[in-house]
Each structure stands twice: as C-alpha cells, then as structure tokens.
Write a protein that holds these residues in place. Structure first.
Motif, PDB file in Angstrom:
ATOM      1  N   GLU A  38       0.850  -1.186   0.000  1.00 25.26           N
ATOM      2  CA  GLU A  38       0.000   0.000   0.000  1.00 25.26           C
ATOM      3  C   GLU A  38       0.887   1.237   0.000  1.00 25.26           C
ATOM      4  OE1 GLU A  38      -2.653  -0.158   3.285  1.00 25.26           O
ATOM      5  OE2 GLU A  38      -3.686  -1.967   2.603  1.00 25.26           O
TER       6      GLU A  38
ATOM      7  N   ASN B  87       0.546   5.628  -1.208  1.00 29.29           N
ATOM      8  CA  ASN B  87       0.001   6.804  -1.885  1.00 29.29           C
ATOM      9  C   ASN B  87      -1.354   6.524  -2.529  1.00 29.29           C
ATOM     10  OD1 ASN B  87       0.042   9.489  -2.698  1.00 29.29           O
ATOM     11  ND2 ASN B  87       1.152   9.063  -4.578  1.00 29.29           N
ATOM     12  N   ARG B  88      -2.274   5.957  -1.739  1.00 31.21           N
ATOM     13  CA  ARG B  88      -3.638   5.665  -2.173  1.00 31.21           C
ATOM     14  C   ARG B  88      -3.698   4.571  -3.243  1.00 31.21           C
ATOM     15  NH1 ARG B  88      -7.197  11.219  -1.919  1.00 31.21           N
ATOM     16  NH2 ARG B  88      -5.978  12.290  -0.330  1.00 31.21           N
ATOM     17  N   ILE B  89      -2.653   3.743  -3.304  1.00 34.81           N
ATOM     18  CA  ILE B  89      -2.612   2.603  -4.214  1.00 34.81           C
ATOM     19  C   ILE B  89      -2.428   1.341  -3.384  1.00 34.81           C
ATOM     20  CG2 ILE B  89      -1.276   1.430  -6.013  1.00 34.81           C
ATOM     21  CD1 ILE B  89      -2.872   3.691  -7.119  1.00 34.81           C
ATOM     22  N   ALA B  90      -3.164   0.278  -3.720  1.00 33.38           N
ATOM     23  CA  ALA B  90      -3.030  -1.014  -3.040  1.00 33.38           C
ATOM     24  C   ALA B  90      -2.786  -2.097  -4.082  1.00 33.38           C
ATOM     25  CB  ALA B  90      -4.288  -1.334  -2.226  1.00 33.38           C
TER      26      ALA B  90
ATOM     27  N   SER C  96      -5.572  -1.550  -7.120  1.00 32.26           N
ATOM     28  CA  SER C  96      -6.677  -0.609  -6.919  1.00 32.26           C
ATOM     29  C   SER C  96      -6.109   0.676  -6.350  1.00 32.26           C
ATOM     30  CB  SER C  96      -7.733  -1.196  -5.970  1.00 32.26           C
ATOM     31  OG  SER C  96      -7.173  -1.458  -4.693  1.00 32.26           O
ATOM     32  N   GLY C  97      -6.864   1.765  -6.512  1.00 28.70           N
ATOM     33  CA  GLY C  97      -6.393   3.023  -5.983  1.00 28.70           C
ATOM     34  C   GLY C  97      -7.306   4.174  -6.328  1.00 28.70           C
TER      35      GLY C  97
ATOM     36  N   ARG D 101      -1.545   7.767  -9.615  1.00 28.36           N
ATOM     37  CA  ARG D 101      -0.758   7.511  -8.405  1.00 28.36           C
ATOM     38  C   ARG D 101       0.215   6.350  -8.596  1.00 28.36           C
ATOM     39  NH1 ARG D 101      -3.809  11.065  -8.035  1.00 28.36           N
ATOM     40  NH2 ARG D 101      -1.996  11.973  -9.033  1.00 28.36           N
TER      41      ARG D 101
ATOM     42  N   THR E 173      -9.976  -0.271 -10.085  1.00 31.58           N
ATOM     43  CA  THR E 173      -9.582  -1.587  -9.591  1.00 31.58           C
ATOM     44  C   THR E 173      -9.422  -2.507 -10.794  1.00 31.58           C
ATOM     45  OG1 THR E 173     -10.215  -3.475  -8.196  1.00 31.58           O
ATOM     46  CG2 THR E 173     -11.989  -2.232  -9.215  1.00 31.58           C
TER      47      THR E 173
ATOM     48  N   ARG F 106      -9.207  11.715  -5.631  1.00 29.09           N
ATOM     49  CA  ARG F 106      -8.070  11.160  -6.362  1.00 29.09           C
ATOM     50  C   ARG F 106      -6.746  11.779  -5.947  1.00 29.09           C
ATOM     51  NH1 ARG F 106      -7.046  14.481 -11.054  1.00 29.09           N
ATOM     52  NH2 ARG F 106      -8.779  15.876 -11.535  1.00 29.09           N
TER      53      ARG F 106
END
Length: 685
Positions: A245, A247-250, A273-274, A279, A295, A369
């Motif tokens: 995980e 910067n808002r990304i997984a 996903s994010g 990002r 996603t 975002r």
C-alpha cells in the motif's frame, strides 16, 4: 639339536620405495585430518578477514568463534544411490558474529551482519576448481542496502578484469528471523522489512512485513515466501505472495519466481486498486493518466534476466469509476526511456469518468483522487495544471475504444476510439474519434509537453472535422429540437500554448466555422429565439411545426482566446437572424448581439436586438427595449456556447449552386488555416 633361525630376506629397493609412498599417502590425509580437527581456526581469522576484505573491496570481519567440524553428507542420498564418496566426511564451517562493511567511498557502517552462518563444503568439487555448497544457513541476518545521490550503491561489487577460474555453486539458502533496510537517495526511499520464520505452513516458510517511505510517500506491506531458496534448481518455481500500500494505491500479488538468483522471471496474479491510475507513477515510474478510483485484476509476467526488462499485464479486467475496462498492457525498459504499449477496451464507458483526464471533474472528485481542489466555483473551463514533467519518462503506443458511452442527457456521444502516441514528451491522438449526434466527430490532436514551450507548458494543435451531425440529436436536452431534421458538416483548426485546458483556450488562435443548409428546425425553438411572443402562444395552443432552413452559416476568428464573429446568419423561410459579437475564452465572458428579422406578419413581432451576455456558467439574455427575456434565453445561450463545448469549432460544407445562402457558403467552405502557436490570426478584438 635345534636348527638355526631362518634368515629374513631383505626387501628390495622398489618395494621399500612403494611402502614409503603408501605410508606417506596414508599419513598425509591422517595428519591433515588430525590437524583440521585439532587446529584452533580462530588463529586464522586475521588472515581470513584480510583476504576476504581485499577480494570484496570492503571491510570483512569474523568477530566471534570460527570452527570447522566434519560431517558425513550421506543423508542427502538414498541408501541404494550412495557411492564411496558419500561416506567420506565433509568439512562444515561455522562462524559467529560476522560483519560486512560499506565500500571505502561510502559512509562506513555495516552493509550486512549475521549472528551466525554455517555451510558444508564438497571437498571433491575442489579438484575441479568448483566451490560447491549444498546448504548455506544464516541466523538473524541484518542487511542494509544503500544508494547515494550520485548513483553509487553498496550492493554493487567490482567486476573482475578476467573471469575467475573457480566456479561458485550455492545450491540452497536458508535464513531465520532478520531485518532488511533499504535506503535510496534517488527514489527517496527509507524502508524496513522484518523477516521471520513460519511454522506449520506447507507452502511458505518465511513471512515478512515492511514499512517506511518511498518517493516521500508512506509505504507498507507484508507477504510470505518459500522456506528454502533453491539456487541450483533454476526451473523450480519459488512461491511468493504479498500486498503493498502506497500513496492511495493497493497491490496484492501471488505467484512464483523462477531463477531467483537472477530474478529471471516473475509469474503472478496481480490485483491493483487506488484513487487514480496517476498515483501508480510514484510506485512504478511509469506514466498513467488521471482517472477516478479504479480496480483491476490480471496476469503479471516479468522477464528480467536480460538488460532490457519486460513487464506484461495481460487479460486484465476491472473498473475505472463506473466504467469497465479490459485488455493488455506491456512495459519494456530501454534508453533513453521505457516503452509502454497497451490495447484497452471498454464495453460501457461512463462519459463523466473521462473528466479527470483534463481536470474537468468536480472539486470533490479531485480530493478523492488526491489532488488539490483548485477549480474556482465561477469557472467552467478546467484550471488543473498538467504534470508535463512526467511526460518525458516514457514513450507510449496505446489504443483505446469504447463500444457504448453512458452520458448525460446534454451529450449526444455514443462511441469513442483513439490511438495515442507518446514520444519524447510529445503526445499525439491520431485520431480521436467520436460517434456523435448520429454522425462522426474526428480529430487529430498534438500536445508537446517536452518542455520546449516552458515548464509544465503544452504547445497544442488541434484539427477537428464534423460530418453528418443530426440537428435533432445535437442538443438532446432541448425538447423542441426533436422535431428538427438536417445535418451539420464542418472542420476546425486551433493552436495554443498553456499548462491547463483553461490556459490553452485563453491563448488559442485559429478559425471556427459552421454551415447547415436546407434542413428543417422546430418552429417553436426559432420563435423562442426570436421572442415572437404571439406565435409562441399560438404554437403552444395548436402544436409545433417545422420551419425550413435556407442557410445557417457561422465564421468565428479566434485571436488570443477571443472568438470574434465574422459571419453568423440563420436564414429560414420565416425569419432572418444575424448574430455579432465575441466570446472571450480567457474570462469566459459572452458578448453577443442577436438581431431577429421576421419575414411575415405576426400578432406580436419583435425586431429589437437581443443581448446574450454573462459568463459560461451564468449566461444572461436581455432585449433592448426592456422586454422581459423568456425562458428561451437559456436555449439561445446554449446555442451560442455549445459549438465550443462540443468541439465543433469550424464546419465547411454547403448545398448546390442555387442555394439562397450561396455567398455565405462560398466563404464558409474555405478551409481554415490555423496560425502557429503564439502568432495571432490578425483579427482585431
């Protein structure tokens, strides 16, 4: 009488020599074995430390006990497969408190340390100049991988001028709980990973957790890996799974590594996903567009054994906002930059999901975002700046198509397709096509974000052609347009330099033209535009009728963001309407004057000028004699602004030579020529 004792026959010289040789051959390994078993190997540590330090060009030290034991390796073979060699003991070395430092040109601290490491050595392989280590075991390793700003890294060892005559064969590596630190000044990374042994897991034997920062953004993750890293069985898949995980990304992945010593290949199932695909840049270094939350899930393959690395994300499916996507993406490293190729398809595209591409989404969407909500409430054109400093990080060749577009009622768009090229910071959409209002809107767009136009500035060129757009579909929000027929055809060229959509429009130069010939349009709509109040009442009482269009021709000249009318005439069988004035794309102000002239007798006929003023967000319609503007004013304002909003800046087509608007058509059908960016077309404001 006793006989004398027998006299022993003396040994011959060859026999004596043979016995002496045999004795020496037996004595040497026996003495060597006794020496090796009884020798205090700690006395050899200073010599060993010095030789290893010299070989690796960095400090090496065994600070703890160093010992050698002899073990029989027969357990590695089944009884029926053993040979006499399997019953000969092998030396087993064990060293405690071992440290490896950084190179001399970096800060002096440990690169690696281990509480204890041990391994067995195949003595027979030494005869063939091969160092064969079946199993190398580390206990509580501590590793620090470091790279400084000039690119020097402590994990890079000097290459030998000549290849070594000795070969190293480490077959397996096992390690227990440990820590890995990664510090990289180039990527601004500071990450710690804790490794631990797992019990009772048939597939995974090692677990890890990580936490830190990467490109100044928080990053965390965890995962599992195989218990034993097999270095000899290069084709045996090494299992690995993990999540990350940042910067808002997984990211979640599970799969295998092959040839792990060289990271030759990666084969994983990847879920990503994010908040926005953009990002992903901080994590991968690959440029992706701004999007709504997304996603995806697909098959990730990595070919990493050669100098040119190749990543393939195939058969992926997912969602971007409310839209579905599927396709294949490939990234190949290279110089001066990597190459991204993709083929993406959407069966159902929600048109509003394209808004973040140009910053045209709401401030709430921007916050989701991860960008600043910079859009002023009184501005319609997006002011969010393009991040062109990233455009030179990758070249690209991307195809995208949307089979069906879900849109707001005001947008008569049904399909989209484009072929995107990115080369050295120059982005080209060749072409960008829409199915629109029953016709086609085709365009080629070139955006130069290489930096030649200034920091974060884009030098833009756009060519647009509209063909066979149906009048009754062009403005679906206006109920009265449904009774209209006829087609719109046209072309357009514009140039500009700026760092956002708003600044590009404010600096644009070029020409805008439009022609509609010999069609029909709703009588009610035209009479509302002409404010013929009596006819509106009669039409509402007795029904709407269609009005024949003889000619509709427009010609706008755009100079530094100001679109000035050269020709704007609507000629019908019942009225002649002339429009003059300008639309300022910089201030988003409208200043148009509409002069209606009715051709027949009406109960109440109005010939006073109508003024269309105000802003794009709040247009205002008024008449010269203080007559109250009707609700139809909104339709008039929409008719003035919509060609710009729908990217229909110039239309050039006409009827036959007998058309009543032949003179206008002759002028409107001339192909426009856009001046170079920064050079106005010469039309006065």
């Amino acid at each position: 009488m006793e006989s004398p004792p027998a006299t022993r026959k003396p040994l011959s010289r060859p026999v004596k020599i043979a016995l002496w040789v045999a004795g020496i051959l037996i004595a040497i390994p026996l003495v060597a074995a006794i020496f090796l078993l009884t020798y205090d190997w700690n006395r050899a540590r200073p010599w060993l430390n010095a030789k290893v330090s010299e070989a690796i060009e960095r400090p090496f030290a065994i600070n703890g006990n160093l010992s050698v034991q002899w073990e029989q390796p027969s357990a590695r073979m089944r009884p029926g497969e053993r040979t006499w060699r399997d019953f000969i003991p092998w030396p087993h070395l064990r060293a405690n408190d071992v440290h490896v430092g950084n190179p001399a040109n970096m800060d002096q601290r440990d690169m690696a340390s281990v509480r204890q490491f041990d391994f067995s050595l195949n003595p027979f392989a030494l005869l063939a100049k091969e160092i064969e280590i079946p199993l190398l075991r580390f206990d509580t390793p501590q590793v620090t991988l470091e790279r400084v700003k000039d690119g020097r890294a402590n994990w890079v060892f000097k290459k030998q001028d000549e290849p070594s005559k000795w070969a190293l064969d480490i077959q397996r590596v096992v390690f227990s709980d440990g820590t890995v630190l990664y510090k990289d000044a180039l990527t601004r990374a500071d990450i710690r990973a804790d490794v631990r042994s797992l019990e009772g897991d048939d597939k995974y034997g090692v677990g890890w957790k990580m936490k830190g920062t990467f490109r100044n953004a928080p990053v965390s993750g965890s995962g599992k890996a195989g218990a034993v890293l097999s270095l000899r069985q290069q084709t045996t898949p090494f299992p690995i799974q993990g999540r990350l995980e940042m910067n808002r990304i997984a990211l979640r992945a599970e799969g295998t590594l092959t040839k792990p010593t060289r990271l030759a290949a990666i084969d994983m199932r990847l879920h990503a996903s994010g908040a926005s695909m953009a990002r992903l840049y901080e994590l991968t270094g690959v440029l992706f567009p701004e999007t709504p939350a997304f996603t995806t899930e697909g098959h990730l393959l990595g070919e990493l054994s050669s100098d040119s690395k190749r990543w393939t994300y195939e058969n992926f499916k997912g969602k971007v906002g409310s839209s579905d996507i599927r396709g294949k993406l490939e990234y190949k490293t290279g110089k001066p930059r990597g190459m991204l190729t993709a083929n993406v398809v959407s069966e159902r595209l929600d048109f509003k999901d394209l808004g973040p591409l140009i910053g045209a989404d709401s401030n709430e969407s921007k916050r989701k975002r991860g960008v600043d909500d910079v859009q002023p409430t009184n501005k319609l054109l997006p002011v969010e700046r393009f991040k062109t400093e990233r455009w030179t990080s990758v070249d690209a060749d991307v195809r995208f198509a949307a089979a069906r577009i879900i849109r707001e009622k005001e947008l008569p768009i049904s399909k989209l397709s484009t072929h995107l090229y990115m080369k050295n910071g120059v982005l080209s959409l060749v072409p960008l096509n829409f199915k629109m209002a029953g016709g086609d809107l085709t365009s080629t767009i070139r955006l130069d974000g290489s930096g030649r136009a200034g920091k974060n500035a884009i030098k833009a060129e756009a060519k647009v052609a509209a063909r066979r757009l149906k009048l009754n579909q062009l403005f679906p929000a206006i109920e009265q347009m449904k009774a209209s027929i006829g087609e719109v055809n046209g072309d357009a060229k514009l140039t500009a330099t700026g760092d956002s959509v708003a600044s590009l429009m404010a600096a644009s130069n070029g020409e805008l033209k439009a022609v509609v010939s010999q069609g029909t349009v709703s009588k009610l709509l035209l009479e509302q535009m002409g404010l013929n109040i009596g006819s509106i009442v009669l039409t509402k009482l007795f029904g709407d009728k269609t009005v024949q269009i003889n000619c509709l021709a427009t010609d706008f000249n755009v100079n530094r963001g100001v679109a000035q009318t050269q020709v704007f005439v609507v000629d019908t069988e019942e009225a002649l309407v002339n429009v003059g004035g300008a639309v300022n794309l910089n201030t988003e102000q409208i200043d148009l004057t509409v002069l209606p002239r009715t051709k027949g007798l009406r109960i109440i006929s109005l010939r006073a000028p109508i003024y269309v003023r105000g802003t794009f967000r709040q247009p205002d319609v008024s008449i010269d004699k203080g007559v109250l503007a009707l609700k139809a004013g909104s339709a008039l304002a929409l008719g003035a602004v919509a060609p710009l909003a729908a990217l229909l800046p110039l239309i050039s087509a006409g009827p036959d030579k007998d058309s009543p608007c032949r003179a206008l058509l002759a002028q409107a059908s001339e192909k426009p020529v856009a001046p170079p960016p920064g050079k106005p077309s010469g039309v006065r404001r």
